[in-house]
Design a protein around this motif. Sequence first.
Motif, mmCIF file in Angstrom:
data_model
loop_
_atom_site.group_PDB
_atom_site.id
_atom_site.type_symbol
_atom_site.label_atom_id
_atom_site.label_comp_id
_atom_site.label_asym_id
_atom_site.label_seq_id
_atom_site.Cartn_x
_atom_site.Cartn_y
_atom_site.Cartn_z
ATOM 1 N N VAL A 258 0.822 -1.209 0.000
ATOM 2 C CA VAL A 258 0.000 0.000 0.000
ATOM 3 C C VAL A 258 0.855 1.257 0.000
ATOM 4 C CG1 VAL A 258 -1.893 1.222 1.143
ATOM 5 C CG2 VAL A 258 -1.722 -1.279 1.340
ATOM 6 N N LYS A 259 0.613 2.146 -0.957
ATOM 7 C CA LYS A 259 1.167 3.494 -0.965
ATOM 8 C C LYS A 259 0.086 4.458 -0.491
ATOM 9 C CE LYS A 259 2.155 7.340 -4.040
ATOM 10 N NZ LYS A 259 2.041 7.844 -5.415
ATOM 11 N N TYR A 260 0.429 5.312 0.489
ATOM 12 C CA TYR A 260 -0.560 6.259 0.990
ATOM 13 C C TYR A 260 0.110 7.573 1.341
ATOM 14 C CZ TYR A 260 1.304 4.974 5.605
ATOM 15 O OH TYR A 260 2.145 4.747 6.685
ATOM 16 N N VAL A 261 -0.647 8.658 1.232
ATOM 17 C CA VAL A 261 -0.202 9.986 1.635
ATOM 18 C C VAL A 261 -1.166 10.445 2.728
ATOM 19 C CG1 VAL A 261 0.304 12.347 0.923
ATOM 20 C CG2 VAL A 261 0.636 10.458 -0.698
ATOM 21 N N GLY A 262 -0.745 10.299 3.975
ATOM 22 C CA GLY A 262 -1.623 10.592 5.103
ATOM 23 C C GLY A 262 -2.138 9.303 5.713
ATOM 24 N N LYS A 263 -1.811 9.078 6.977
ATOM 25 C CA LYS A 263 -2.160 7.812 7.627
ATOM 26 C C LYS A 263 -3.668 7.598 7.711
ATOM 27 C CE LYS A 263 -0.926 4.985 11.639
ATOM 28 N NZ LYS A 263 -2.291 4.585 12.018
ATOM 29 N N GLU A 264 -4.439 8.675 7.731
ATOM 30 C CA GLU A 264 -5.884 8.514 7.830
ATOM 31 C C GLU A 264 -6.452 7.770 6.626
ATOM 32 O OE1 GLU A 264 -5.104 12.581 5.932
ATOM 33 O OE2 GLU A 264 -4.254 11.308 7.526
ATOM 34 N N HIS A 265 -5.793 7.899 5.488
ATOM 35 C CA HIS A 265 -6.274 7.198 4.292
ATOM 36 C C HIS A 265 -5.908 5.714 4.351
ATOM 37 C CE1 HIS A 265 -7.303 11.077 2.678
ATOM 38 N NE2 HIS A 265 -6.059 11.500 2.803
ATOM 39 N N ALA A 266 -4.749 5.397 4.904
ATOM 40 C CA ALA A 266 -4.399 3.991 5.111
ATOM 41 C C ALA A 266 -5.327 3.369 6.147
ATOM 42 C CB ALA A 266 -2.938 3.870 5.549
ATOM 43 N N ASP A 267 -5.666 4.122 7.188
ATOM 44 C CA ASP A 267 -6.599 3.625 8.202
ATOM 45 C C ASP A 267 -7.963 3.328 7.594
ATOM 46 O OD1 ASP A 267 -4.754 3.757 10.265
ATOM 47 O OD2 ASP A 267 -5.293 5.817 10.815
ATOM 48 N N HIS A 268 -8.344 4.098 6.583
ATOM 49 C CA HIS A 268 -9.627 3.846 5.916
ATOM 50 C C HIS A 268 -9.618 2.487 5.227
ATOM 51 C CE1 HIS A 268 -12.535 4.138 2.536
ATOM 52 N NE2 HIS A 268 -13.289 4.760 3.451
ATOM 53 N N LEU A 269 -8.512 2.162 4.546
ATOM 54 C CA LEU A 269 -8.400 0.846 3.909
ATOM 55 C C LEU A 269 -8.382 -0.257 4.950
ATOM 56 C CD1 LEU A 269 -7.916 -1.007 1.463
ATOM 57 C CD2 LEU A 269 -5.472 -0.502 1.665
ATOM 58 N N VAL A 270 -7.635 -0.046 6.024
ATOM 59 C CA VAL A 270 -7.556 -1.059 7.082
ATOM 60 C C VAL A 270 -8.938 -1.313 7.680
ATOM 61 C CG1 VAL A 270 -6.617 -1.565 9.369
ATOM 62 C CG2 VAL A 270 -5.135 -0.590 7.605
ATOM 63 N N SER A 271 -9.703 -0.257 7.915
ATOM 64 C CA SER A 271 -11.036 -0.431 8.495
ATOM 65 C C SER A 271 -11.970 -1.155 7.525
ATOM 66 C CB SER A 271 -11.624 0.934 8.879
ATOM 67 O OG SER A 271 -11.825 1.744 7.726
#
Length: 621
Positions: A258-271
């Motif tokens: 996963v490439k992400y800019v901003g941890k909140e967007h990675a958290d969205h995928l994780v959720s």
Amino acid sequence: MTSSHLDPKATASCQFPLAVLCEIVGAVLDHTSGELLEYRHLIRRPEYQEVWGNAFGKEIGRLAQGIPGVVEGTDTIDSIEKSGAPHDRFQDGTYARIVANYRPEKSDPNRIRITVGGNQINYPGDVSTPTADLLTVKLLLNSVISTKGAKFMTMDIANFYLCTPLPRKEYLRMKLADFPDSIIEQYNLKQKATPEGCVYVAVKKGMYGLPQSGILAQQLLETRLNAKGYKQSLHTPGLWTHEWRPICFSLVVDDFGVKYVGKEHADHLVSAIDEHYDYTTDWEGKRYLGLTFDWDYDAQKVHLSMPDYIPNAIKRFRHERPRKRQDQPHAHTPPSYGATQQFAEQESDEQELEAEDKTFIQQVLGTFLYYARAVDSTMLVALSSIASEQAKPTATTMKKIKQFLDYASTQEEAVLTYHASDMILAIHSDASYLSEAKARSRAGGHFFMSNNNDDPPNNGAVLNIAQIIRAVMTSAYKAEIGAMYINGREAVPTRKTLEELGHPQPRTPMQTDNTAAQAVVTNNVQPKRTKAMDMRFHWLRDRAAQKQFRIYWRRGPTNRADYWTKHFAGPHHRSMRQEILTPRCQLEDLRRRRQRAQNVREIAQAIVETAGRSLPATRVC
């Protein structure tokens, strides 16, 4: 199924790491003897019996209704009596295969997986599953270090196939003797077993080995992720993006990069994954597809390596390391100074090797091919040349394999480095004329991410082409055009992938060192007799007219694709290896600096905690 029973052709064309090859044969590498041990071997050896017996029991419990206090079940299988299988489906019944594998990156490294004999399954629907290839992953890594504020993390879904209901049940049989006594008692298997000692099982959810498991699991995942705004690319298999979030990922079965800019967007995928699956995450993004990543975000670099891959492969093939370092992966042809003509090599009339030696050669090629494509491209030309002889190998072929193993065992661990760029695809294309057997020529290509300059600066290779041109070319410039066609054909889908990653592409610069080839493709010269390469130069002209390529000329010594077109002497390999790969000492220095920084943070944290505990309580009036 032992390693000697592998399909040699399939093994030689395999594009996976040694760990996956071990999974294919269902075996564990014994580091002492170098043997590949299957479950039936492990369960008979006292030093392995308890560990792997427990692992098998856990796998049965995981697939069935669980083992109290040990593992939770997924209700994937039910044990049934033989009469429980419908009469019209009985001919579709298949066998079970016990796969043992050691996975050090997992929380429980001793893994047993029960797979279904898919070759006997008659499934009427589509079974092809799109997964990301190695090139897509490398482009994603370059995108991470070239995008401001971007980070990389990995996720792994547990029991991915087992979470997918099947539209119809499948049936398989297993030997009662393979089950631990505790499982036999818990699931009452003796009463259900046949007089021949077989237990029949009904499969209700996806299992490894079922040909339809992959596509059904991914279709269900796709439905769930689409609802969250994630879409899979129609052009690049395994590449996913979000409708508006700055996040994208590559998917290989159940592994996410996963490439992400901003941890909140990675958290969205994780959720989104957490709603339906059990999973593990690695926020540092250290391992993916058998590769180890060392991220240096401050310097905008990432280092790729595969620790222990070569030592394990050398042990597997029981090759003795030579005392003297071997710098040539393949013997070179000494130059004939003063020769006015070039002739094709004479075909060998040596006797073909026995089947066992032939299989050994093909297994060596299959094992090292992934490593060469992933990190150490200095092996590609040798592997390609030897692979052309694998169908009818001779004693000379075996000698080449031994030299290649000498090279692999005496070189330091390969480290491939990518640094930040403008994410513009650049290509160096080259060819060697009459350099292979049967009067064939070889094409070479060096693909890297760079800037849109007249002469783009070099970077770590995302792809190297080392391919024998099938058609016999009648001149050197036609061989060059053939190489440009092969490289251009690979570049077209790569450009599309980069655009989907958010990196628009100008004309892709393609460097050649042959003025005649460059003039023909750019319409400055019209040759009279072009029948043998008619399609190739017309295709290149058409793509150039569509403004997809900018083909330019530079002198031969500056063409980096030259290395993948022929066999060189040892000194040239030594000098080029330093340019293609990163010295191991640089990676070790990065790890030491990172460890020192971690130690400083831990000491500072300990001081803060100690100071907090020692402060006197404040009296409140």
